[in-house]
Design a protein around this motif. Structure first.
Motif: not given
Lengths: 331, 161
Positions: A64-66, A1-6, A22-25, A11-20
């Motif tokens: 970056e996460a591909g 499962m791939l989750t996008l966090g926004i 704990n695997e931070l892409l 002040d900061d704009t931040s996003m991350a892609v997490l697989r399952d």
């Protein structure tokens, strides 16, 4: 499962892609983009900056996460607390994405996410725990009986801990953010040089107050004069930091003892402060395991939002069912 | 905007009295009023604003809004607490939609209001907080009032002397 966090609550704009779980892409923050190929502009403040940053940050996080947008399974986005205009930018982007890709959205409480950030690096951490969440806008002691169930034991009655660091740094003519500057200078100073007050150290509750300490530094600067302040710059930094750290550590230790927990979590931007980390570990290590995330997961970031969304995936809503709120208590 | 400004000055002995003064504003300031709070770091602006919130019937802590810029509270009266300390340019005000915030109902306090002076046309009060270096607990508060609806508060101030 791939989750996008926004995350766009301040002040900061931040996003991350997490697989399952704990695997931070990827975990991208707008302030890193400034000189990158995307040429994002990072003005001081708020919603206009988020509007400019949000698409470049999205592309960068996925790049970056591909990962292609169509591969995402879930969106987590901060919906409270924060600046309403800023929260709305992240919320609107999440909704547009949800509509286009038919994805569910999990609304995430920013303070819960700071605590859950510890799970990214310590997936086996043992509950119940007491969490000290300290940042520019928040200072709270929170009992985590189990995930998704929180009891706010105490909070700041005036200034947040990070705010006190920033204001004292500005007063001393240091840069922003003030925490790292004060911490660096404090290394060379004597923490016992100036007897600043320890506000609310003796009270039986778990609340904090840093306004009076800030005022004490203002008075000291006025009485000492510019030359004396420069001469004693490392001492005033060390003495101020020692006062903040002592109050935070003492109240956290007491909260941990009252709740009889084996785990203490340190989270939020001020959790990057090494003096605080070391003092907390020194005082509590014999009683509880003290954990904190690495710096990028302490300051506002998308990874903690994604991880919290996974934790609350069963609460996901669809397009049009999502709303933001400036302030909503953590429960 | 009313042409006549009315000016008052008050010596406030400690933080408790500062909260009491704020609470009177929270109870008696006209609906839709904006209170501008001027003074250095540690001069008592947030303490005063906490009193205003109490006077508006806000339950629970009223923390500094420096980081979040705007904090809103539901009470018997709506209370909005704004802090422009972190803002550097007037264009930042537009991103905050400040005109809508300032035209809200209830009572609005604004700390570090330099950037919005001249933008406020509601009933307004300007309070200047001064510290006497020889008496670190004591504050002098100079108050000036513009617009209608301040008579209940001004009567209260007169009754205190």
């Amino acid at each position: 499962m791939l989750t996008l966090g926004i995350e766009t609550s301040c002040d900061d704009t931040s996003m991350a892609v997490l697989r399952d779980e704990n695997e931070l892409l990827s975990n991208v923050v707008s302030s890193q983009i400034e000189h990158s190929e995307y040429g994002g502009i990072v003005p001081e403040l708020a919603s206009r900056a988020h509007v400019q940053n949000i698409v470049p940050v999205f592309r960068w996080a996925l790049g970056e996460a591909g990962v292609e947008p169509e591969e995402l399974d879930l969106i987590g986005v901060t919906n409270t607390p924060g600046l309403i205009g800023s929260l709305m930018v992240g919320g609107a982007f999440a909704q547009a994405l949800a509509l286009a890709l038919e994805l569910p959205i999990v609304p995430v409480h920013h303070i819960e996410a700071h605590i859950v950030a510890c799970l990214l690096e310590y997936p086996d951490l043992e509950l119940p725990a007491v969490a000290l969440v300290v940042s520019g806008g928040h200072s709270s002691l929170i009992y985590v009986g189990e995930w998704r169930k929180y009891e706010v034991m105490g909070t700041t009655r005036d200034d947040a801990a990070g705010e006190a660091f920033d204001k004292v740094a500005k007063l001393l003519g240091l840069g922003f953010p003030g925490g790292p500057e004060i911490e660096r200078l404090a290394l060379e100073g004597n923490p016992a040089a100036i007897p600043f007050p320890r506000p609310m150290l003796a009270t039986a509750d778990f609340d904090f107050s840093f306004s009076g300490l800030k005022t004490a530094v203002v008075r000291w600067v006025e009485q000492t004069g510019p030359e004396g302040v420069q001469e004693q710059l490392t001492d005033v930094c060390a003495s101020f930091q020692a006062a903040v750290v002592e109050v935070l550590v003492e109240k956290t230790a007491r909260a941990a003892a009252e709740k009889n927990v084996n785990t203490v979590l340190l989270a939020g931007g001020v959790a990057c402060n090494n003096a605080l980390r070391e003092a907390l570990r020194d005082q509590i290590a014999d009683r509880a395991r003290v954990l904190w995330p690495q710096p990028i997961n302490c300051t506002d970031n998308g990874a903690m939002i994604a991880r919290t969304a996974v934790l609350r995936a069963d609460e996901a809503v669809g397009f049009g069912e999502f709303d933001v709120a400036a302030s909503q208590a953590l429960t | 905007m009313s042409a006549s400004a009315r000016n008052y000055s008050r010596i406030v002995a400690d933080s408790g009295s500062m909260r009491d003064l704020g609470a009177a504003f929270g109870r008696l300031a006209p609906d839709g009023s904006v209170i501008l709070l001027e003074g250095a770091l540690g001069a008592g602006k947030t303490t005063f604003a906490q009193g205003v919130g109490l006077g508006c019937g806000v339950v629970g802590p009223i923390a500094s809004p420096t980081f979040n810029l705007i904090l809103e509270y539901g009470g018997r009266r709506h209370f909005t607490h704004v802090d422009l300390y972190r803002l550097t340019t007037a264009s930042d005000l537009d991103t905050l939609d400040i005109d809508t915030v300032l035209s809200g109902d209830g009572v609005t306090c604004v700390e570090w209001p330099t950037l919005i002076t001249g933008r406020v046309d509601s009933p307004a009060a300007t309070l200047k907080f001064e510290v006497d270096p020889r008496k670190p607990d004591v504050r002098e508060v100079d108050m000036s009032f513009r617009g209608e609806g301040w008579s209940a508060l001004i009567d209260w101030l007169a009754g205190q002397t």
